[in-house]
Design a protein around this motif. Structure first.
Motif, PDB file in Angstrom:
ATOM      1  N   ALA A  49       0.832  -1.204   0.000  1.00  0.00           N
ATOM      2  CA  ALA A  49       0.000   0.000   0.000  1.00  0.00           C
ATOM      3  C   ALA A  49       0.864   1.251   0.000  1.00  0.00           C
ATOM      4  CB  ALA A  49      -0.945  -0.007   1.196  1.00  0.00           C
ATOM      5  N   VAL A  50       1.993   1.221   0.711  1.00  0.00           N
ATOM      6  CA  VAL A  50       2.933   2.349   0.705  1.00  0.00           C
ATOM      7  C   VAL A  50       3.420   2.602  -0.724  1.00  0.00           C
ATOM      8  CG1 VAL A  50       5.271   3.058   1.403  1.00  0.00           C
ATOM      9  CG2 VAL A  50       3.699   2.126   3.093  1.00  0.00           C
ATOM     10  N   GLU A  51       3.576   1.525  -1.480  1.00  0.00           N
ATOM     11  CA  GLU A  51       4.039   1.612  -2.872  1.00  0.00           C
ATOM     12  C   GLU A  51       2.893   1.910  -3.835  1.00  0.00           C
ATOM     13  OE1 GLU A  51       5.954  -2.181  -3.207  1.00  0.00           O
ATOM     14  OE2 GLU A  51       7.603  -1.575  -1.881  1.00  0.00           O
ATOM     15  N   HIS A  52       1.757   2.344  -3.300  1.00  0.00           N
ATOM     16  CA  HIS A  52       0.577   2.769  -4.067  1.00  0.00           C
ATOM     17  C   HIS A  52      -0.106   1.623  -4.807  1.00  0.00           C
ATOM     18  CE1 HIS A  52       1.659   6.833  -3.035  1.00  0.00           C
ATOM     19  NE2 HIS A  52       2.862   6.641  -3.550  1.00  0.00           N
ATOM     20  N   ASN A  53      -0.011   0.427  -4.284  1.00  0.00           N
ATOM     21  CA  ASN A  53      -0.723  -0.710  -4.840  1.00  0.00           C
ATOM     22  C   ASN A  53      -2.192  -0.567  -4.434  1.00  0.00           C
ATOM     23  OD1 ASN A  53      -2.052  -3.355  -4.754  1.00  0.00           O
ATOM     24  ND2 ASN A  53      -0.046  -4.196  -5.304  1.00  0.00           N
ATOM     25  N   ARG A  54      -3.050  -0.291  -5.400  1.00  0.00           N
ATOM     26  CA  ARG A  54      -4.475  -0.013  -5.120  1.00  0.00           C
ATOM     27  C   ARG A  54      -5.180  -1.222  -4.517  1.00  0.00           C
ATOM     28  NH1 ARG A  54      -3.654   4.899  -4.619  1.00  0.00           N
ATOM     29  NH2 ARG A  54      -3.368   6.119  -6.475  1.00  0.00           N
ATOM     30  N   GLN A  62      -7.073  -1.168  -1.036  1.00  0.00           N
ATOM     31  CA  GLN A  62      -8.465  -1.602  -0.960  1.00  0.00           C
ATOM     32  C   GLN A  62      -8.634  -2.699   0.101  1.00  0.00           C
ATOM     33  OE1 GLN A  62      -9.976  -3.249  -4.624  1.00  0.00           O
ATOM     34  NE2 GLN A  62     -12.092  -3.088  -3.953  1.00  0.00           N
ATOM     35  N   GLN A  63      -7.663  -3.588   0.184  1.00  0.00           N
ATOM     36  CA  GLN A  63      -7.707  -4.658   1.168  1.00  0.00           C
ATOM     37  C   GLN A  63      -7.651  -4.083   2.593  1.00  0.00           C
ATOM     38  OE1 GLN A  63      -4.852  -7.697   0.316  1.00  0.00           O
ATOM     39  NE2 GLN A  63      -5.569  -9.041   1.940  1.00  0.00           N
ATOM     40  N   LEU A  64      -6.772  -3.115   2.826  1.00  0.00           N
ATOM     41  CA  LEU A  64      -6.687  -2.479   4.145  1.00  0.00           C
ATOM     42  C   LEU A  64      -7.975  -1.734   4.472  1.00  0.00           C
ATOM     43  CD1 LEU A  64      -3.012  -1.137   4.119  1.00  0.00           C
ATOM     44  CD2 LEU A  64      -3.924  -3.056   5.447  1.00  0.00           C
ATOM     45  N   THR A 115     -12.204  10.635   4.511  1.00  0.00           N
ATOM     46  CA  THR A 115     -11.149  11.649   4.592  1.00  0.00           C
ATOM     47  C   THR A 115      -9.994  11.152   5.448  1.00  0.00           C
ATOM     48  OG1 THR A 115     -12.784  13.412   4.349  1.00  0.00           O
ATOM     49  CG2 THR A 115     -10.649  14.035   5.267  1.00  0.00           C
ATOM     50  N   ALA A 116     -10.324  10.510   6.570  1.00  0.00           N
ATOM     51  CA  ALA A 116      -9.288   9.989   7.462  1.00  0.00           C
ATOM     52  C   ALA A 116      -8.493   8.878   6.776  1.00  0.00           C
ATOM     53  CB  ALA A 116      -9.915   9.489   8.757  1.00  0.00           C
ATOM     54  N   PHE A 117      -9.159   8.027   6.008  1.00  0.00           N
ATOM     55  CA  PHE A 117      -8.436   6.967   5.300  1.00  0.00           C
ATOM     56  C   PHE A 117      -7.511   7.552   4.236  1.00  0.00           C
ATOM     57  CE2 PHE A 117     -10.824   3.504   7.216  1.00  0.00           C
ATOM     58  CZ  PHE A 117      -9.855   2.511   7.239  1.00  0.00           C
ATOM     59  N   MET A 118      -7.892   8.662   3.644  1.00  0.00           N
ATOM     60  CA  MET A 118      -6.979   9.322   2.701  1.00  0.00           C
ATOM     61  C   MET A 118      -5.709   9.751   3.451  1.00  0.00           C
ATOM     62  SD  MET A 118      -8.348   9.023  -0.197  1.00  0.00           S
ATOM     63  CE  MET A 118      -7.270  10.051  -1.145  1.00  0.00           C
ATOM     64  N   LYS A 119      -5.875  10.253   4.664  1.00  0.00           N
ATOM     65  CA  LYS A 119      -4.713  10.622   5.488  1.00  0.00           C
ATOM     66  C   LYS A 119      -3.911   9.396   5.879  1.00  0.00           C
ATOM     67  CE  LYS A 119      -6.480  14.969   7.158  1.00  0.00           C
ATOM     68  NZ  LYS A 119      -6.802  15.829   8.287  1.00  0.00           N
ATOM     69  N   VAL A 120      -4.611   8.287   6.166  1.00  0.00           N
ATOM     70  CA  VAL A 120      -3.914   7.039   6.497  1.00  0.00           C
ATOM     71  C   VAL A 120      -3.003   6.643   5.340  1.00  0.00           C
ATOM     72  CG1 VAL A 120      -4.243   4.537   6.794  1.00  0.00           C
ATOM     73  CG2 VAL A 120      -5.611   6.151   8.153  1.00  0.00           C
TER      74      VAL A 120
END
Length: 186
Positions: free
Chosen positions: A17-22, A26-28, A56-61
């Motif tokens: 997810a850090v590497e922008h794997n969508r 989505q799984q997280l 919005t908070a998940f975007m920050k996550v």
């Protein structure tokens, strides 16, 4: 027998997810969003607004995921971001008024027997003024200490204690009324 750490898979998913794997993101989101929506709902009455705050908070996550150091639980890290976003939302929506009382009374409220559903309990908490509700949730549900609450909400520790005391008293009164209604007594 080989012991496999259960969170290794979570660690890998976080790294993807850090590497922008969508798919990993989505799984997280799928794994944690139901719990985090209930956290948002504890602070925000309106379900649509609670969902918006959670998103919005998940975007920050996801934006700050690279800063997660794998010290402590990942869910706890997300939860802290969610709570901070809820508090920010409430601050922007309206001014929260705190009673600036240094004196408070510590009463025991454990002597009330109730059998309420989760929805009924949430309804009672929703009836609290926002300041009472935030302090009550942070202290009773999230387990924050008064000093932490004071820092987070930018109030003094005595105000936090006072808000909690008033919240408990109001909840006790609401529970007594609801018990009377359910038992058919006035």
């Amino acid at each position: 027998m080989k012991v496999i750490p259960l969170n290794q898979n979570e660690r890998e998913i976080i790294q993807m997810a850090v590497e922008h794997n969508r798919h990993a993101q989505q799984q997280l989101y799928g794994q944690f969003s139901p719990k985090m929506l209930s956290v948002c709902r504890q602070y925000i009455k309106d379900l649509q607004q609670a969902e918006d705050v959670m998103i919005t908070a998940f975007m920050k996550v996801f934006t700050n995921l690279k800063n997660f150091e794998h010290k402590g639980s990942f869910e706890g890290w997300i939860r802290r971001i969610i709570i901070n976003e809820c508090i920010s939302f409430i601050r922007v929506q309206k001014k929260v008024n705190y009673i600036e009382e240094e004196s408070y009374f510590e009463e025991s409220f454990n002597n009330i027997e109730t059998e309420f559903s989760t929805a009924e309990i949430q309804f009672l908490i929703d009836q609290l003024p926002d300041g009472y509700k935030m302090v009550f949730n942070l202290y009773c549900i999230e387990g924050y200490k008064h000093q932490e609450i004071a820092t987070l909400l930018q109030i003094n520790e005595g105000t936090s204690k006072s808000q909690l005391s008033h919240a408990r008293k109001l909840l006790q009164e609401q529970i007594i009324k609801l018990n009377k209604v359910q038992n058919g007594t006035n």
